[in-house]
Design an enzyme around this catalytic site. Sequence first.
Site, PDB file in Angstrom:
ATOM      1  N   HIS A   1     -30.663 -59.288 107.206  1.00 36.53           N
ATOM      2  CA  HIS A   1     -29.420 -58.653 106.734  1.00 36.53           C
ATOM      3  C   HIS A   1     -28.553 -59.516 105.811  1.00 36.53           C
ATOM      4  O   HIS A   1     -27.731 -58.987 105.084  1.00 36.53           O
ATOM      5  CB  HIS A   1     -28.616 -58.230 107.969  1.00 36.53           C
TER       6      HIS A   1
ATOM      7  N   ASP B   1     -34.533 -53.018 105.877  1.00 36.88           N
ATOM      8  CA  ASP B   1     -34.163 -53.171 104.470  1.00 36.88           C
ATOM      9  C   ASP B   1     -35.393 -53.382 103.579  1.00 36.88           C
ATOM     10  O   ASP B   1     -35.512 -54.368 102.853  1.00 36.88           O
ATOM     11  CB  ASP B   1     -33.128 -54.294 104.266  1.00 36.88           C
TER      12      ASP B   1
HETATM   13 MN   LIG Z   1     -29.053 -55.261 105.521  1.00 40.48          MN
END
Ligand SMILES: [Mn+2]
Length: 473
Positions: A399, A243
């Site tokens: 996350h 990410d």
């Molecule tokens: Mn994520």
Amino acid sequence: MLGVVVTCPFPAVKDYDRAVQYYTEAIALNPNNAIYYGNRSLAYLRTECYGYALADASRAIHIDAKYIKGYYRRAASNMALGKLKAALKDYETVVKVRPNDKDAQMKFQECSKLVRQKAFERAIACDQHNRSVVDSLDIEGMTIEDEYSGPQLQDGKVSLDFLVELMTFYKEQKKLHRKYVYQILVQVKETLAQLPSLVEVSLDKSQQVTVCGDTHGQFYDLMNIFQLNGLPSESNPYIFNGDFVDRGSFSVEVIVTLCGFKLLYPAHFHLLRGNHETDTMNQMYGFEGEVKAKYSTQMFQLFSEVFQWLPLAMCVNQRVLIMHGGLFSEDGVTLEQIRNIERNRQPPDAGPMCDLLWSDPQPQDGRSPSKRGVSCQFGPDITRHFLEENGLDYIIRSHEVKAEGYEVTHNGLCVTVFSAPNYCDQMGNKGAYIHLSGSDLKPKFHQFEAVVSPSSPVCCPVSALHSAPSVSS
Ligand SMILES: [Mn+2]
């Protein structure tokens, strides 16, 4: 009907978690009121629990087929989950019932456009399979204009001087020449393609590695990490746990810098794939638009090819397993299986590759359906069994935004680290990174605050579809 009074707990503060709690209490008292489900669905949408939002919207429609907000919410949930056709059907219903509703019209049109776009992409995809966009580009032939004053690759190779100059250049909000971006991407794709899906590293007793979580286009916060913790080097290795892009306005700057360090220190600088290193997420949460605005569609395609080669997990000293999302929807997954995942693709809707990018831990034992509507949630017993079966100590994952930048759950067996402080310019959370030393492999947490950035919030470019900024990752 019981007169259950539910006072609106927002909008003074957008406390959607409290809203969920209140509507849940209301539903316990009266489980047959479509409005409660419809309202809780909205609170779930705003906190990006799309799986729960979808279930509540469906329930509302089931109770009262004439409750139009139910269709609205179900459409928004399906949109967010990338189920465009299902969303379009519900927007159609809304538009029929409310022909004068401008907002509904707009959402319907936007959704139809996306459905057509997807169909077109599918039609040309068979043609392009296994071909790289690089084949259609003449990178060597791209000329550097005289007026370009930024950093230059020497013989097409990244050096530390180049990266230091690049970071300064980026801080001044300047744009690296497209030729150099292409050269970096072509090389990093080759480097990543050599790696297995599970990368194993070993630290001896005197070595340490820094593990960072989500960075989400927050370039100035990434620079702050390097300031606080030192620039990457062979003696200061890093693992960035996915990410890198979407949400923040400087995703290009973050990912190009990270790719540059990967090329400079391939064995000491590691990148893992997150659920945002995928086409569907990049389309919805900003990266595709950012690359097209700063460069071109072809460059986005090359980024996408690079992302497909990012490894899915890392194991340190055969004891600590690191992945972006978490553990699996099924029992018995082995490290060998992870190593052998064919990862060069967009992740499927289910299975180990999807779980590694998408799952979340939960406090109760067992598994449950994901609040996100993708993969699952796994409990402490699932983590313990997985670690025992594979001879591991604990997992590190990212996350999820955490107020303190990190969180230790599952009796110390599941660690979350998140490195995007004040996520989306509004969450007020700290960022954190972890030091793992070869001597004991215990996680040592370092927190940091957000720095000031010239950021213009571009959280969700598909703003008509996501009317509120959102909080999960
Ligand atoms: Mn994520």
